[in-house]
Design a protein around this motif. Structure first.
Motif, PDB file in Angstrom:
ATOM      1  N   HIS A  65      35.558 -62.481  94.495  1.00 26.68           N
ATOM      2  CA  HIS A  65      35.375 -61.563  93.095  1.00 26.68           C
ATOM      3  C   HIS A  65      36.959 -61.087  92.777  1.00 26.68           C
ATOM      4  CE1 HIS A  65      34.534 -57.454  91.711  1.00 26.68           C
ATOM      5  NE2 HIS A  65      33.827 -58.141  90.747  1.00 26.68           N
ATOM      6  N   GLY A  66      37.125 -61.224  91.559  1.00 32.57           N
ATOM      7  CA  GLY A  66      38.524 -60.625  91.129  1.00 32.57           C
ATOM      8  C   GLY A  66      39.642 -61.715  91.387  1.00 32.57           C
ATOM      9  N   CYS A  67      39.511 -62.613  92.253  1.00 33.07           N
ATOM     10  CA  CYS A  67      40.524 -63.520  92.648  1.00 33.07           C
ATOM     11  C   CYS A  67      40.314 -65.053  92.313  1.00 33.07           C
ATOM     12  CB  CYS A  67      40.892 -63.491  94.030  1.00 33.07           C
ATOM     13  SG  CYS A  67      41.108 -62.113  94.953  1.00 33.07           S
ATOM     14  N   TYR A  68      39.271 -65.800  92.463  1.00 36.20           N
ATOM     15  CA  TYR A  68      39.187 -67.067  91.933  1.00 36.20           C
ATOM     16  C   TYR A  68      37.741 -67.294  91.839  1.00 36.20           C
ATOM     17  CZ  TYR A  68      39.982 -67.419  97.169  1.00 36.20           C
ATOM     18  OH  TYR A  68      40.032 -67.265  98.300  1.00 36.20           O
ATOM     19  N   ARG A 105      44.839 -77.062  89.822  1.00 38.37           N
ATOM     20  CA  ARG A 105      43.339 -76.924  90.003  1.00 38.37           C
ATOM     21  C   ARG A 105      43.171 -75.356  90.442  1.00 38.37           C
ATOM     22  NH1 ARG A 105      40.485 -81.145  93.837  1.00 38.37           N
ATOM     23  NH2 ARG A 105      39.281 -79.581  94.677  1.00 38.37           N
ATOM     24  N   LEU A 106      44.024 -74.908  91.493  1.00 38.96           N
ATOM     25  CA  LEU A 106      44.007 -73.430  91.802  1.00 38.96           C
ATOM     26  C   LEU A 106      44.254 -72.509  90.499  1.00 38.96           C
ATOM     27  CD1 LEU A 106      45.975 -73.613  95.235  1.00 38.96           C
ATOM     28  CD2 LEU A 106      43.389 -73.409  94.775  1.00 38.96           C
ATOM     29  N   ALA A 107      44.932 -72.994  89.693  1.00 35.59           N
ATOM     30  CA  ALA A 107      45.263 -72.164  88.367  1.00 35.59           C
ATOM     31  C   ALA A 107      43.925 -72.118  87.724  1.00 35.59           C
ATOM     32  CB  ALA A 107      46.341 -72.721  87.703  1.00 35.59           C
ATOM     33  N   LYS A 108      43.225 -73.208  87.414  1.00 35.92           N
ATOM     34  CA  LYS A 108      41.815 -73.438  86.700  1.00 35.92           C
ATOM     35  C   LYS A 108      40.866 -72.583  87.211  1.00 35.92           C
ATOM     36  CE  LYS A 108      42.008 -77.045  83.711  1.00 35.92           C
ATOM     37  NZ  LYS A 108      41.454 -76.854  82.328  1.00 35.92           N
TER      38      LYS A 108
END
Lengths: 332, 262
Positions: A257-260, A305-308
């Motif tokens: 929650h709030g991160c990814y 992918r992490l940015a997505k």
């Protein structure tokens, strides 16, 4: 251990977990699961773990698939709508894959009460749930051959008691859960062990207090001072935590929650691989052993992918990821 | 005349119609979530939607993927744990409706979401029943939603995950009516892809209450797709979805087709 400085590097997590330990995995199915630490246990080759959680997600299926666990005790092991927990299923659907693995079925409410009883240090707790179902059927007790034999397993699953105080209702006494180790991933933790969690604590507070040893990985480790204001947002006191580990994306591929958000590409690949012992082993080699560390693993996942999956700062989840695996677009 | 909606859509609409404004509803993951959000966005705006993991009075903008999804707690005012939602509110009888799916249901509304075949050597082992057993035990009424197939609507479920009207006695050797083992409420309806089944006041056995006549479903289809002998003598045609219900479902509730598989 220094009460104000509990920070350890992630490589040391496996020192806190012994073969055969009863290990609580925090979070909830595909949300806030302690993946970075689970990968460490797999790399360290832990064996015969007794996995407890409320409920379990891909981390539990993965630990089973990698041969680290001989028992699970929970209400659910799965990936929600992404697909089925093939490693867990195979232990029961294919007798040659069982290798002595045992599972004990419970429910969300009673698992919550049992870990709460563990935190209180009481041996059992009464409940009005479970009556009328096969979950208490002695013929269908997944741990029946371990009761009275295995010290990590309660001597019996339940006992009926006629309420001696009020109306005399027949209630069920159920054993507390007593984890040796509790592993939690959170958004933030102080150097002293204070844990800040947003978007749902689940049973993590109770498990941290109930366990003999609690390790928390967090997106960010901050000085204790930073958690002294708005202290109402802190979920677990530092006194209940033995060690903290900084691990950004430490719950990947589950959501924080709030991160990814959930990583749908991970689930697509894992689900395909987990369908057989051979492809599962190959997946573990490629994603856990060959990268050698959680850092190496994240590099393999890749920054695009992490940015997505990164959460929208206002919504606190990703508004753009697609959760239909059959309609996923590739990302590089 | 060809209909412009599917059986899956009719099932979700029919289930949403059973939820009333102002009720406290504890919703399970999956299709129940879709039907409950549809009800909240149409006729039951003040329904209090609760999810076992954390969400209390949930008003999601985007469809949650599970009951712990960050989407479920968007703009909620309290984020309890399952110890409070289930251990406190549900166990003390403060939940009006439980809303569940499952793999198998029998004539008494017992639900199985654990395994197919013998428990220790199953043909199919499922994820486990999560909180379904708790919800079916102590909510004031339970609504079940599932695909209508002969292998799902069975004479006897292979494993009672969630007790219906006639379930296990406290000796676990015989069956008894649920009131005898101290349970609240009971199954109110089974909403399927063919119609809505209810339970007889006296016998507590499942009967067909409505069928999706507009989609070409007949009462014979319900009998044919149900393993046990089901009473269809009371079955009436179900009113088709209103344009508003279909519009909200397709455009606002599940535009990605995550559950509706558009």
């Amino acid at each position: 251990m220094d009460r104000r400085q509990k920070r350890i590097p992630i490589e040391r997590v496996s020192e806190f977990v012994q073969d055969g330990d009863c290990v609580w995995l925090g979070g909830w199915t595909v949300v806030r699961k302690p993946f970075a630490m689970a990968y460490e246990l797999i790399r360290a080759g832990k064996k015969n773990l007794h996995l407890v959680n409320n409920p379990g997600g891909p981390e539990t299926d993965l630990l089973i698939g990698c041969g680290c666990a001989s028992k699970s005790e929970t209400n659910y092991i799965g990936h929600e709508l992404f697909g089925h927990p093939y490693n867990f299923r195979r232990r029961f659907e294919q007798p040659e894959s069982n290798k002595g693995f045992r599972h004990d079925d419970w429910t969300v409410a009673t698992g919550s009460l049992r870990i709460m009883a563990g935190a209180m240090g009481i041996p059992f707790i009464p409940t009005r749930f479970l009556r009328g179902s096969d979950i208490l059927n002695p013929e269908m007790d997944g741990f029946r051959d371990l009761r009275g034999v295995d010290p990590k397993v309660p001597k019996r699953k339940f006992m009926m008691l006629k309420d001696p105080f009020w109306e005399g209702e027949e209630v069920v006494l159920i054993p507390s859960i007593r984890p040796d180790v509790c592993l939690i991933h959170a958004q933030e933790a102080g150097e002293d062990g204070t844990v800040r969690i947003t978007g749902g604590v689940f049973l993590d507070y109770y498990a941290a207090v109930a366990a003999k040893v609690t390790i928390v990985s967090a997106e960010k480790i901050v000085p204790k001072r930073a958690l002294e204001t708005t202290r109402e947002e802190n979920a677990i006191p530092g006194e209940a935590v033995d060690a903290v580990v900084e691990a950004p994306f430490g719950a990947h591929p589950t959501a924080v929650h709030g991160c990814y958000d959930n990583d749908p590409w991970w689930f697509r690949d894992y689900l395909k691989a987990s369908k057989s012992e051979e492809t599962m082993q190959k997946w573990a080699d490629e994603w856990i052993f060959e990268p050698g560390s959680f850092k190496g693993y994240l590099e393999k996942v890749g920054s695009s992918r992490l940015a997505k999956i990164t959460a929208d700062p206002k919504l606190l989840y990703s508004a753009t990821i697609k959760r239909r695996l059959d309609k996923l677009e590739e990302v590089n | 005349m060809a209909s412009n909606y599917s059986r899956l859509e009719m099932m979700v609409v029919a289930a949403s119609r059973l939820l009333r404004n102002g009720e406290r509803v504890l919703v399970g993951t999956g299709i129940p979530l879709v039907a409950a959000i549809l009800a909240k966005k149409t006729h039951a705006r003040d329904m209090v939607m609760m999810m076992e993991a954390v969400a209390f009075d949930s008003n999601p903008e985007a469809l949650p993927f599970c009951v712990a999804d960050p989407r479920a707690v968007y703009r909620t005012t309290w984020t309890p744990t399952s110890a409070e939602v289930m251990g406190h509110f549900l166990q003390s009888g403060k939940i009006d409706v439980g809303f569940l799916g499952g793999a198998q249901v029998d004539r008494y509304g017992n639900l199985n979401s654990t395994c197919i075949g013998p428990y220790h050597r199953p043909e199919k082992r499922f994820e486990g029943s999560g909180g379904a057993s708790d919800i079916a035990s102590l909510a004031k009424r339970t609504i079940i939603i599932m695909n209508h197939e002969k292998r799902r609507f069975v004479d006897r479920v292979d494993y009672i995950s969630s007790p219906g009207w006639k379930c296990r006695a406290l000796d676990w050797k015989s069956d008894t009516m649920r009131a005898n083992v101290g349970l609240n409420g009971g199954p109110y309806a089974v909403v399927s892809t063919l119609g809505v089944m209810k339970f007889d006041e006296q016998s507590k056995e499942m009967y067909a209450d409505t069928y999706y006549d507009d989609l070409g479903v007949s009462i014979g289809d319900i009998r044919g797709m149900t393993e046990f002998e089901i009473d269809v003598s009371r079955a009436r045609p179900m009113a088709p979805p209103l344009p508003e219900e279909l519009g909200v479902l397709r455009e606002k509730v599940d535009p990605e087709g995550i559950y509706m598989r558009y």
